[in-house]
Write an enzyme that holds these catalytic residues in place. Structure first.
Site, PDB file in Angstrom:
ATOM      1  N   ASN A   8       0.801  -1.269  -0.165  1.00 43.64           N
ATOM      2  CA  ASN A   8       0.016  -0.142  -0.166  1.00 43.64           C
ATOM      3  C   ASN A   8       0.924   1.275   0.066  1.00 43.64           C
ATOM      4  O   ASN A   8       1.457   1.657   1.556  1.00 43.64           O
ATOM      5  CB  ASN A   8      -1.129  -0.236   1.298  1.00 43.64           C
ATOM      6  CG  ASN A   8      -1.513   1.280   0.476  1.00 43.64           C
ATOM      7  OD1 ASN A   8      -1.772   2.280   0.207  1.00 43.64           O
ATOM      8  ND2 ASN A   8      -2.413   1.094   2.542  1.00 43.64           N
ATOM      9  N   LYS A  10      -0.386   4.382  -0.259  1.00 47.10           N
ATOM     10  CA  LYS A  10      -0.720   5.486  -0.129  1.00 47.10           C
ATOM     11  C   LYS A  10      -0.434   6.542  -1.247  1.00 47.10           C
ATOM     12  O   LYS A  10      -0.738   6.281  -1.898  1.00 47.10           O
ATOM     13  CB  LYS A  10      -0.163   5.838   1.412  1.00 47.10           C
ATOM     14  CG  LYS A  10      -0.344   4.533   2.364  1.00 47.10           C
ATOM     15  CD  LYS A  10      -0.289   4.816   3.723  1.00 47.10           C
ATOM     16  CE  LYS A  10      -0.380   3.310   4.645  1.00 47.10           C
ATOM     17  NZ  LYS A  10      -0.386   4.284   6.155  1.00 47.10           N
ATOM     18  N   HIS A  82      -9.578   1.374   4.752  1.00 44.78           N
ATOM     19  CA  HIS A  82      -8.810   1.668   5.480  1.00 44.78           C
ATOM     20  C   HIS A  82      -8.475   2.631   6.747  1.00 44.78           C
ATOM     21  O   HIS A  82      -9.529   3.630   6.778  1.00 44.78           O
ATOM     22  CB  HIS A  82      -7.363   2.249   4.810  1.00 44.78           C
ATOM     23  CG  HIS A  82      -5.873   1.927   5.077  1.00 44.78           C
ATOM     24  ND1 HIS A  82      -5.374   2.735   5.686  1.00 44.78           N
ATOM     25  CD2 HIS A  82      -4.942   1.815   5.213  1.00 44.78           C
ATOM     26  CE1 HIS A  82      -4.257   2.179   6.217  1.00 44.78           C
ATOM     27  NE2 HIS A  82      -4.233   1.619   5.669  1.00 44.78           N
ATOM     28  N   GLU A  84      -7.452   4.701   7.420  1.00 40.02           N
ATOM     29  CA  GLU A  84      -6.477   6.398   7.004  1.00 40.02           C
ATOM     30  C   GLU A  84      -8.126   7.285   6.421  1.00 40.02           C
ATOM     31  O   GLU A  84      -8.594   8.169   6.842  1.00 40.02           O
ATOM     32  CB  GLU A  84      -5.643   6.697   6.032  1.00 40.02           C
ATOM     33  CG  GLU A  84      -4.525   6.535   7.335  1.00 40.02           C
ATOM     34  CD  GLU A  84      -3.020   6.018   6.923  1.00 40.02           C
ATOM     35  OE1 GLU A  84      -2.866   5.612   5.297  1.00 40.02           O
ATOM     36  OE2 GLU A  84      -2.189   5.572   7.062  1.00 40.02           O
ATOM     37  N   GLU A 150      -6.096  -5.011  11.178  1.00 38.93           N
ATOM     38  CA  GLU A 150      -4.988  -3.809  10.377  1.00 38.93           C
ATOM     39  C   GLU A 150      -4.964  -2.390  12.106  1.00 38.93           C
ATOM     40  O   GLU A 150      -5.794  -1.673  12.175  1.00 38.93           O
ATOM     41  CB  GLU A 150      -4.520  -2.850  10.339  1.00 38.93           C
ATOM     42  CG  GLU A 150      -4.411  -3.542   8.052  1.00 38.93           C
ATOM     43  CD  GLU A 150      -3.784  -2.215   7.693  1.00 38.93           C
ATOM     44  OE1 GLU A 150      -2.755  -2.390   7.518  1.00 38.93           O
ATOM     45  OE2 GLU A 150      -4.685  -1.331   7.229  1.00 38.93           O
ATOM     46  N   GLY A 156       1.863   2.191  10.747  1.00 41.06           N
ATOM     47  CA  GLY A 156       2.900   3.507  10.604  1.00 41.06           C
ATOM     48  C   GLY A 156       3.046   4.495  11.851  1.00 41.06           C
ATOM     49  O   GLY A 156       4.288   5.258  11.967  1.00 41.06           O
ATOM     50  N   SER A 186       2.982  -1.562  10.138  1.00 38.68           N
ATOM     51  CA  SER A 186       4.274  -1.211  10.813  1.00 38.68           C
ATOM     52  C   SER A 186       4.734  -2.444  10.376  1.00 38.68           C
ATOM     53  O   SER A 186       5.752  -3.444  11.075  1.00 38.68           O
ATOM     54  CB  SER A 186       4.897  -0.840  12.179  1.00 38.68           C
ATOM     55  OG  SER A 186       4.355  -0.056  12.138  1.00 38.68           O
TER      56      SER A 186
END
Ligand code: PGA
Length: 222
Positions: A8, A10, A82, A84, A150, A156, A186
């Protein structure tokens, strides 16, 4: 069974030149690469994934892209829900549910991201997300949804969820659904094999997928 490794990217790399360079160093891995939408047509590669999609086939939705448009470009996978997107773009479980159904209808393989935030009860959050996000998906389509566990606090941050702890959540999900389950948060090359070792079907890799050498090692180590 072959493990599914998903990169990913991003909103990275910041330039097309950077994206081409990264792609040329990781294309041999045959991992699922999810570049930003703007770079999707750059790479003559399989398998490609998108990081998001809309739930309608077309219409007055400025800035959006439909699952069928992605499919027509040769895209195979799409990441949906996701954290985010949930946090910064206010995507609700209801929206995610519509996106999942639309992606399945278009023949894309959705990767549904679920996981708790710091301080939340992981099982409670996961039960609720699975219930709401998968609501009304047919028995025929349900097995096509790939689940990515996740934990939001691990994304991150470098603070990965240790494989033995993540395994408990993986087993909890598999107690409810017989779908593929990936781990994300991570991941690096040193720990990648731990997750597949405890039963995860693959990994969703963010930051480390932007470092070609590290990403190649991750793919080798699972
Ligand atoms: P990370 O991201 O590997 O940088 O933690 C994972 C993800 O957001 O999918």
């Amino acid at each position: 069974m072959k493990k599914l490794i998903v990169a990913n990217w991003k909103m990275n790399p910041a330039s097309l030149i950077g994206a081409r360079k990264l792609f040329s160093s990781v294309k041999k891995t045959k991992a699922v690469i999810c570049p930003p939408l703007a770079y999707l047509t750059e790479f003559n590669y399989k398998p490609l994934g998108a990081q998001n999609c809309h739930w309608q086939e077309s219409g007055p939705y400025t800035g959006e892209v439909s699952p069928k448009m992605l499919k027509d470009l040769g895209v195979e996978y799409v990441i949906i829900g996701h954290s985010e997107r949930r946090i910064y773009f206010k995507e609700t479980d209801e929206i995610i549910n519509k996106k999942l159904k639309a992606a399945l209808k278009a023949g894309l393989k959705p990767i549904l991201c679920i996981g708790e935030k710091t301080g939340e009860n992981s099982e409670k959050v996961i039960i609720n997300q699975l219930k709401e996000d998968l609501r009304g998906i047919s028995k025929k389509d349900l097995p096509k949804v790939i689940i990515a566990y996740e934990p939001v606090w691990a994304i991150g941050t470098g603070d990965f969820c240790p494989a033995d702890t993540a395994k408990k959540i993986r087993d909890f999900i598999r107690g409810k659904l017989n779908n593929k389950v990936l781990y994300g948060g991570s991941v690096n090359s040193k720990i990648a094999g731990d997750y597949t070792g405890v039963g995860f079907d693959g990994l969703l890799v963010g930051g480390a997928s932007l470092d070609a050498q590290e990403f190649v090692k991750i793919v080798k180590n699972v």
